[in-house]
Each structure stands twice: as C-alpha cells, then as structure tokens.
Design an enzyme around this catalytic site. Structure first.
Site, PDB file in Angstrom:
ATOM      1  CB  CYS A  14      -0.882   0.008   1.239  1.00 20.61           C
ATOM      2  SG  CYS A  14      -1.687  -1.558   1.535  1.00 20.61           S
ATOM      3  CB  SER A  30       6.453  -0.235 -15.515  1.00 17.54           C
ATOM      4  OG  SER A  30       5.731  -1.335 -16.001  1.00 17.54           O
ATOM      5  CG  ASP A  56       6.223  -6.242 -19.904  1.00 18.04           C
ATOM      6  OD1 ASP A  56       6.073  -5.235 -19.192  1.00 18.04           O
ATOM      7  OD2 ASP A  56       5.338  -7.098 -20.041  1.00 18.04           O
TER       8      ASP A  56
END
Ligand code: SF4
Length: 507
Positions: free
Chosen positions: A18, A321, A383
């Site tokens: 989180c 990303s 990737d």
C-alpha cells in the site's frame, strides 16, 4: 496437515502492498486535508481498492474517514472541506489476498485505535511474518480482534505496550523488537505527533520532506518521494531501515536508529515495477535505474549482432513501466524507439488487480497495438517482468495478430521470478509463477520453454548481477528472494521450506 492448514490460512488473510502519507504543520489554523488528498493521489499506483485519512482536530480529537474506491472518488471536495486539522495521515490500500476482496470498512486504513485510555491512528504498508505468533499471544491475553490483518495486530500490540508508558519512542522501540517482517508505518497520536518507522531490513520505501515558508512549516512522510513533489515539498531524506522518526509540529525532526542491521533488503521490485519513475528511493532515482536496466539488456543482447534484424527492428515499450527501460535499451542499441502500444489510461494496472480472471480481462481492454508503426517490423518489446505469463502471452499474440508484427523479441528487465514473495506481494505460489514452474519442469531449458509458451520469437531476461548493478546498490542491500529463493527473514525462510515440502509431497 497442520502445516497445510497454517499455510492456507496465511494466504487467505489480507496482505497489503500500500501507500502511506502523513503531514504535520506548525500553523494550527491551517488544514492539511488538501495536502493529504494530493499526496494520496500521487501514490494511487500503490493501491487502488480503498483510501482513507485521519486528521487531528483542535482539542486532540482524531477523525477518520475511509471508503472503498479511488482517492478522487472517496475524498471528493465536499468531504475534504469537512475535515479540518493541522496534522494528518492517509493510506491507499491494495489487498494482496486477491479474488476474495475485503470490502469491509474494518479492513480499510488508517486503523483508528481508541480505548478509554489511549487513542491513535496508524497507516501501515507491509507484511508481518510472525503475525500468527503475536496474535496468538495476544488472544491468550484476552485481546479481541475485529479483523484478520497484520495492521490490527500491530495496532493492538502498540495499544497494549502504550498502556504502560506515555513515551511513544519507547513504545515503538519495543514494538519493533517484537515484529519480524517487511513494513513501513506511520502513527499519529492524539497529541499531534507523527511517528514513522521502517523495518530493520528496509524492505519498503519511506521518506520525509519539508515545505517551509514565511507563514508556516510543514513536514511530510511518504511511501515515495513523488508524493512530496506533488505537494510542493522538498525531499529531505529516506527513513533509514530500523529507524523511528518523530515529526512534530512544535519541534523539529527527531530520530532514533533502533535496530542497525549489517545488511538491508530493499525490495528490488520497487525499481522494476512498483515505484513511480519520478521517485527517488534510498538515494536511487527509479527512472535512472530503469534506464540502466534497459542499457544493460541491450549490452547482453545477441540479436543486435544480426544485421538483418537490426535493419528491420524498432524498440517498443509495454506502457508505462517498460518506457524508461526501452529508452535505455534503444539508446544503447542505437535503434529507433516507437510507441507501438496504445494504453487505455482508465484501466487499472493489471498486476495489482486482485484475481486472475479480472487481470486477464483487463489486458485486452487496456492495450491496443498501433499497426501503422509495427506492421512487418521486428519488435524488440521491453517489459518489466513476467509473473504468471498469461498477460505476456496475450500481449505477444495481440502484436502479431492485430498489429501484424513480423517477429517479437521479448526483453524483460526483471530476472526470472522463480520463488514466492512472503513480504506482501501477490504472487503466492511457485506453481503460479511461470518461471518457478518451468524451472522445476525443464531445468536449464526452462527459459526456452517459457519463450515457446509465450509465443515470442526470442526471449532475453535480465540477469541478477546486472539488475543489482543497474539499481546501484550492493547485493546485500537488496531483497532478491523471488529471484534467488534466498529469504532475508528467518521466519519466512521456514515458511518457504514448509511450502516446498508440501508441494513435493503432492508430486
Ligand atoms: S521477494 Fe521479491 S517482491 Fe518480495 S520483497 Fe523480495 S524482492 Fe520484493
């Protein structure tokens, strides 16, 4: 049987990865609620299921507001303007347990702890490996739990210790000695103090910043520095592994290094995927690390020696990303960089959407190949990682079938992920990890078998040495457990061994 039950239970309880954010201001007439909103918006990528804030109102009352949903939805203007206070903390949550989804309000943070004797609010990012043991001890002492989360166990533990003393640094010092896990946490007391604490191995990032003007001084504590930028602050430094830091609106910053470990274990995945590229973690720019990851991949890439492929090749990132990595690769390879995949920005990140079925559907909706720039070309596709392999397989097929690319040369900035993470990330079993499963099945040929399964024409992974070099830390400063199977926490090592023996007994 006993082990099976224990492990099953571990997987079924929520584990968070989180974002946490806190602000304190020396001007009692100033409300930090808007800053909490801005900080949490900047940290939305770390958790999208729920959000919440706690604010200290004048007179020492803590108010907490939390709901399921994105920050912009939960903390709408009319809500934010109702909350007024010069000290506050906030939290974005992602439940790693997955498909079940813990929608109950009790599972959303900040965790507001209140008894007749004590009140505080706490926001936590991490996983406590000795959760069961601590909970059992507290159960035996008669404590009643309303959730099955690490967060409540820590809050109850802190609450119990704090009954004996008002000395918060001492309370947190004792707490940190009892916890074995990966965590960053912030705690706001009803006296308006914020305490920030990072585990002794520093798995999760945590940093502090400030904003000083003629009118007021503000201090911030945040999971990532991008949120400090977002509120106009300047990054002061990282909270050190094992450090307890006190941010006070009356005084300056005080800190104490409680446990100094000879090694640290910052999660390498922060640099691969989790963190925003505009963040700086433990002194390393995430964007620069990703550029170096791309450049090192190009240095090791055998296809760049093939003139026919070079002639027809374009470097394409998987957004977002893969972008910095692709820029680093293209620069080193001296090949054109093109945006060959259009991303629908309104679909959540696939890796951190709980549930495989939801993840799979999201890929199709999220990415569309730009045929005009990739048709007939050799695509060097960059990737960040391959976790389960299903989304990568879909992506390759999308580029070939819809985009009509000639060949797909898949380049992955993270080395093969072969082992589960017990530190709070959602790839729980070796069986679910394509590299873990294929390594066991095909030994040294496993990369070639992954390539075939995914449908790429060539496949190259980063190696662990180059990953460490790209991040710019020493190997003993990073957690590489999902790549090497060597767990930095003793209790986690035991769990991994237990799981392994259960998997083997099933074969
Ligand atoms: S096991 Fe992997 S994902 Fe988990 S903390 Fe370590 S490096 Fe990060």
């Amino acid at each position: 049987m006993l082990f099976k039950m224990k492990i099953k239970k571990m997987r079924e309880k929520p584990r968070e990865n989180c974002a946490i954010f806190g602000v304190t201001c020396n001007d009692l007439g100033y409300s930090v609620s808007k800053l909490l909103y801005q900080g949490l918006i900047a940290l939305q990528h770390r958790g999208q299921e729920s959000t919440g804030i706690s604010l200290l109102k004048t007179g020492g009352k803590i108010y907490t507001y939390k709901r399921n949903g994105l920050v912009s939805k939960v903390l709408e203007n009319p809500i934010i303007s109702q909350f007024w206070g010069n000290v506050g903390i906030g939290h974005n949550r992602y439940a790693t347990t997955g498909a079940v989804g813990y929608k109950s309000m009790d599972y959303i943070q900040p965790f507001h702890f209140k008894t007749n004797e004590i009140e505080f609010s706490m926001a936590f990012n991490g996983t406590i490996a000795n959760f069961d043991e601590i909970k059992k001890n507290m159960d035996d002492m008669g404590r009643v739990f309303i959730t099955d989360t690490d967060t409540e166990v820590i809050a109850q533990l802190i609450g119990s210790i704090a009954l004996g003393t008002e000395d918060w640094p001492e309370v947190l010092k004792l707490t940190s000695r009892l916890l074995d896990g990966s965590y960053s946490l912030i705690l706001m007391t009803d006296e308006g103090d914020i305490y920030a604490m990072r585990d002794p191995l520093g798995f999760k990032p945590l940093c502090i910043g400030e904003l000083k003007s003629d009118k007021r001084n503000l201090y911030f504590v945040s999971s990532e520095s991008c949120a400090i930028d977002a509120v106009g602050g300047i990054l002061l430094r990282d909270v050190e592994p094992g450090e307890i830091l006190h941010l006070s609106h009356q005084k300056d910053i005080h800190s104490e290094l409680v446990i100094k470990s000879p090694k640290t274990a910052l999660c390498q995945f922060e640099f691969i995927y989790f963190a925003r590229p505009d963040s700086i973690i433990d002194g390393v720019s995430v964007a620069q690390a990703r550029l170096r990851l791309g450049s090192l991949l190009a240095k090791n890439d055998p296809i760049l020696k093939n003139p026919e492929i070079r002639e027809n090749a374009v470097v394409v990132p998987v957004p977002d990303s893969g972008r910095s990595v692709a820029v680093g690769y293209a620069k080193e390879a001296k090949l054109p960089y093109v945006e060959g995949l259009m991303k629908n920005r309104y679909i959540w990140r696939t890796f951190i959407i709980p549930g495989q079925a939801r993840r799979k559907a999201a890929v199709k909706e999220k990415l569309n190949p730009i045929k005009s720039v990739i048709q007939g070309r050799d695509i060097i596709l960059l990737d960040d990682s391959i976790v389960r392999g299903t989304t990568t397989q879909q992506l390759v097929s999308l580029l070939k079938n819809r985009g009509e690319a000639k060949n797909i040369h898949l380049r992955i900035s993270c080395p093969p992920i072969v082992s589960p993470c017990y530190m709070g990330i959602d790839f729980p079993t070796k069986e679910e990890l394509i590299a873990g499963r294929f390594q066991k099945l095909y030994n040294e040929n496993y990369i070639e078998e992954i390539r075939k399964k995914i449908g790429a024409d060539t496949l190259l992974y980063q190696n662990v040495e180059d990953l460490v070099m790209a991040i710019g830390k020493e190997e003993n400063q990073l957690c590489l457990a999902c790549l090497t199977g060597n767990y930095p926490l003793k209790s986690v090592e035991k769990l991994a061994e237990m799981e392994q023996s259960i998997v083997q007994s099933r074969v």
